[in-house]
Motif scaffolding. Structure first.
Motif, PDB file in Angstrom:
ATOM      1  N   SER A 191      22.618  50.612  26.651  1.00  0.00           N
ATOM      2  CA  SER A 191      21.421  51.431  27.055  1.00  0.00           C
ATOM      3  C   SER A 191      20.922  52.261  25.880  1.00  0.00           C
ATOM      4  CB  SER A 191      21.751  52.613  28.143  1.00  0.00           C
ATOM      5  OG  SER A 191      23.189  53.230  27.570  1.00  0.00           O
ATOM      6  N   LEU A 192      19.726  52.664  26.030  1.00  0.00           N
ATOM      7  CA  LEU A 192      19.160  53.521  24.983  1.00  0.00           C
ATOM      8  C   LEU A 192      18.739  54.941  25.613  1.00  0.00           C
ATOM      9  CD1 LEU A 192      15.891  53.932  24.471  1.00  0.00           C
ATOM     10  CD2 LEU A 192      16.172  51.446  24.027  1.00  0.00           C
ATOM     11  N   ALA A 193      18.553  56.066  24.903  1.00  0.00           N
ATOM     12  CA  ALA A 193      18.193  57.102  25.604  1.00  0.00           C
ATOM     13  C   ALA A 193      17.064  58.098  24.426  1.00  0.00           C
ATOM     14  CB  ALA A 193      19.327  58.204  26.233  1.00  0.00           C
ATOM     15  N   PHE A 194      16.130  58.745  24.892  1.00  0.00           N
ATOM     16  CA  PHE A 194      15.501  59.475  23.835  1.00  0.00           C
ATOM     17  C   PHE A 194      14.748  60.671  24.833  1.00  0.00           C
ATOM     18  CE2 PHE A 194      12.658  56.097  25.307  1.00  0.00           C
ATOM     19  CZ  PHE A 194      11.616  56.555  25.612  1.00  0.00           C
ATOM     20  N   VAL A 195      14.402  61.758  23.998  1.00  0.00           N
ATOM     21  CA  VAL A 195      13.736  62.667  24.579  1.00  0.00           C
ATOM     22  C   VAL A 195      12.480  62.450  23.975  1.00  0.00           C
ATOM     23  CG1 VAL A 195      13.324  65.161  24.499  1.00  0.00           C
ATOM     24  CG2 VAL A 195      15.620  64.129  24.862  1.00  0.00           C
ATOM     25  N   ALA A 196      11.265  62.477  24.830  1.00  0.00           N
ATOM     26  CA  ALA A 196       9.880  62.441  24.389  1.00  0.00           C
ATOM     27  C   ALA A 196       9.159  63.749  24.524  1.00  0.00           C
ATOM     28  CB  ALA A 196       9.281  61.222  24.931  1.00  0.00           C
ATOM     29  N   ARG A 197       8.334  64.071  23.691  1.00  0.00           N
ATOM     30  CA  ARG A 197       7.201  65.378  23.977  1.00  0.00           C
ATOM     31  C   ARG A 197       6.039  64.869  24.300  1.00  0.00           C
ATOM     32  NH1 ARG A 197       6.924  68.256  17.936  1.00  0.00           N
ATOM     33  NH2 ARG A 197       5.665  69.419  19.126  1.00  0.00           N
ATOM     34  N   GLY A 198       5.041  65.572  24.783  1.00  0.00           N
ATOM     35  CA  GLY A 198       3.683  65.360  25.134  1.00  0.00           C
ATOM     36  C   GLY A 198       3.238  63.885  24.708  1.00  0.00           C
ATOM     37  N   ARG A 199       2.780  63.412  25.855  1.00  0.00           N
ATOM     38  CA  ARG A 199       2.095  62.017  25.688  1.00  0.00           C
ATOM     39  C   ARG A 199       0.590  62.194  26.106  1.00  0.00           C
ATOM     40  NH1 ARG A 199       4.790  59.210  21.766  1.00  0.00           N
ATOM     41  NH2 ARG A 199       7.087  58.466  22.728  1.00  0.00           N
ATOM     42  N   GLU A 200       0.114  62.999  25.924  1.00  0.00           N
ATOM     43  CA  GLU A 200      -1.161  63.585  26.553  1.00  0.00           C
ATOM     44  C   GLU A 200      -2.346  62.335  26.270  1.00  0.00           C
ATOM     45  OE1 GLU A 200      -1.168  65.598  22.609  1.00  0.00           O
ATOM     46  OE2 GLU A 200       0.337  65.213  24.311  1.00  0.00           O
ATOM     47  N   TYR A 201      -1.931  61.662  24.915  1.00  0.00           N
ATOM     48  CA  TYR A 201      -2.952  60.833  24.395  1.00  0.00           C
ATOM     49  C   TYR A 201      -2.769  59.303  25.022  1.00  0.00           C
ATOM     50  CZ  TYR A 201       1.131  59.073  21.886  1.00  0.00           C
ATOM     51  OH  TYR A 201       2.331  58.573  21.606  1.00  0.00           O
ATOM     52  N   ARG A 202      -1.647  59.144  25.687  1.00  0.00           N
ATOM     53  CA  ARG A 202      -1.479  57.773  26.068  1.00  0.00           C
ATOM     54  C   ARG A 202      -2.461  57.108  26.950  1.00  0.00           C
ATOM     55  NH1 ARG A 202       4.488  56.222  25.956  1.00  0.00           N
ATOM     56  NH2 ARG A 202       3.805  54.243  26.715  1.00  0.00           N
ATOM     57  N   SER A 203      -3.061  56.092  26.766  1.00  0.00           N
ATOM     58  CA  SER A 203      -4.111  55.172  27.630  1.00  0.00           C
ATOM     59  C   SER A 203      -3.681  53.939  28.058  1.00  0.00           C
ATOM     60  CB  SER A 203      -5.334  55.492  27.056  1.00  0.00           C
ATOM     61  OG  SER A 203      -5.255  54.613  25.667  1.00  0.00           O
ATOM     62  N   GLU A 204      -2.792  53.345  27.084  1.00  0.00           N
ATOM     63  CA  GLU A 204      -2.159  52.132  27.565  1.00  0.00           C
ATOM     64  C   GLU A 204      -1.144  51.993  28.526  1.00  0.00           C
ATOM     65  OE1 GLU A 204       1.864  52.704  26.290  1.00  0.00           O
ATOM     66  OE2 GLU A 204      -0.065  53.833  25.884  1.00  0.00           O
ATOM     67  N   PHE A 205      -0.836  50.429  28.802  1.00  0.00           N
ATOM     68  CA  PHE A 205       0.237  50.597  29.821  1.00  0.00           C
ATOM     69  C   PHE A 205       1.405  49.666  29.126  1.00  0.00           C
ATOM     70  CE2 PHE A 205      -3.307  51.587  32.358  1.00  0.00           C
ATOM     71  CZ  PHE A 205      -2.799  52.348  33.710  1.00  0.00           C
ATOM     72  N   HIS A 206       2.496  50.246  29.182  1.00  0.00           N
ATOM     73  CA  HIS A 206       3.684  49.675  28.573  1.00  0.00           C
ATOM     74  C   HIS A 206       4.302  48.680  29.519  1.00  0.00           C
ATOM     75  CE1 HIS A 206       7.872  50.408  26.534  1.00  0.00           C
ATOM     76  NE2 HIS A 206       7.274  49.241  26.530  1.00  0.00           N
ATOM     77  N   VAL A 207       4.644  47.529  29.276  1.00  0.00           N
ATOM     78  CA  VAL A 207       5.359  46.725  30.104  1.00  0.00           C
ATOM     79  C   VAL A 207       6.625  46.323  29.221  1.00  0.00           C
ATOM     80  CG1 VAL A 207       5.379  44.495  31.261  1.00  0.00           C
ATOM     81  CG2 VAL A 207       3.136  45.638  30.969  1.00  0.00           C
ATOM     82  N   ASN A 208       7.819  46.843  29.866  1.00  0.00           N
ATOM     83  CA  ASN A 208       8.894  46.325  29.230  1.00  0.00           C
ATOM     84  C   ASN A 208      10.149  45.414  29.952  1.00  0.00           C
ATOM     85  OD1 ASN A 208      10.698  48.245  30.318  1.00  0.00           O
ATOM     86  ND2 ASN A 208      10.176  49.900  29.012  1.00  0.00           N
ATOM     87  N   PRO A 209      10.959  44.768  29.752  1.00  0.00           N
ATOM     88  CA  PRO A 209      11.823  44.138  30.365  1.00  0.00           C
ATOM     89  C   PRO A 209      12.979  44.976  31.140  1.00  0.00           C
ATOM     90  CG  PRO A 209      12.348  43.631  28.177  1.00  0.00           C
ATOM     91  CD  PRO A 209      11.059  44.576  28.284  1.00  0.00           C
ATOM     92  N   SER A 210      13.008  46.080  30.947  1.00  0.00           N
ATOM     93  CA  SER A 210      13.930  47.242  31.317  1.00  0.00           C
ATOM     94  C   SER A 210      13.526  47.825  32.369  1.00  0.00           C
ATOM     95  CB  SER A 210      14.611  47.712  30.204  1.00  0.00           C
ATOM     96  OG  SER A 210      15.528  48.824  30.650  1.00  0.00           O
TER      97      SER A 210
END
Length: 181
Positions: free
Chosen positions: A34-53
């Motif tokens: 596994s991997l884990a992370f903390v993310a802050r503010g993604r107000e700019y996101r417009s793409e759609f992420h497709v991942n195998p997990s």
């Protein structure tokens, strides 16, 4: 036999660290499972992420608006209020959007050899697929989301819709402005 690492993390300290830095993510761990992370503010996101997990997304501070595309291609939004958790299956095109004062804890399965993530942009005028960036996500410290946006922003040609001619503007990913700062 060596004892595996068992990180005990102070999430508030990590939030404070991100608030005082220009970084948007902090990887907490990455191992074979596994991997884990903390993310802050993604107000700019417009793409759609497709991942195998799969992804487990926990709203530490603020609300998450998870835009996703159904198998028919329709855009929907799942709201994950602060203190709530969402399980997202693998291969769901998704766009996590949350304000600069918001923080998410994300846990995913580590990628297997040969697995590749996609970042898909759709034309805001006609909803046709505009461009796809692919990345091998083997270490979140390199911030694959930012690398995808750098590639997208680098060319007006790839931001121009082949179907309707609309030009998507450059997406600004500046340091988020935290309220009260």
């Amino acid at each position: 036999m060596k004892m595996p690492e068992m990180p005990n993390l102070d999430l508030q300290a990590i939030v404070d660290e991100l608030r005082s830095s220009a970084r948007r993510t902090k990887q907490l761990w990455l191992n074979d499972d596994s991997l884990a992370f903390v993310a802050r503010g993604r107000e700019y996101r417009s793409e759609f992420h497709v991942n195998p997990s799969y992804e487990i997304q926990y709203s530490l501070i603020g609300d998450l608006h998870l835009h996703y595309r159904t198998p028919e291609g329709k855009e929907e939004v799942a709201v994950v209020p602060e203190g709530s958790c969402l399980y997202q299956p693998a291969m769901v095109p998704h766009s996590p959007r949350f304000g600069p004062d918001s923080f998410q804890l994300v846990i995913e399965r580590s990628r297997k050899p040969g697995e590749v993530d996609q970042f898909n942009w759709y034309c805001p005028a006609c909803d046709e697929l505009l461009h796809t960036v692919t990345h091998t996500v083997d270490d979140y410290k390199v911030d694959p989301v930012s690398r995808a946006y750098e590639q997208m922003n680098a060319s007006e040609e790839i931001r121009t819709c082949k179907s309707c001619g609309n030009v998507m503007p450059v997406i600004e990913m500046n340091q988020p402005k935290i309220s009260g700062s």
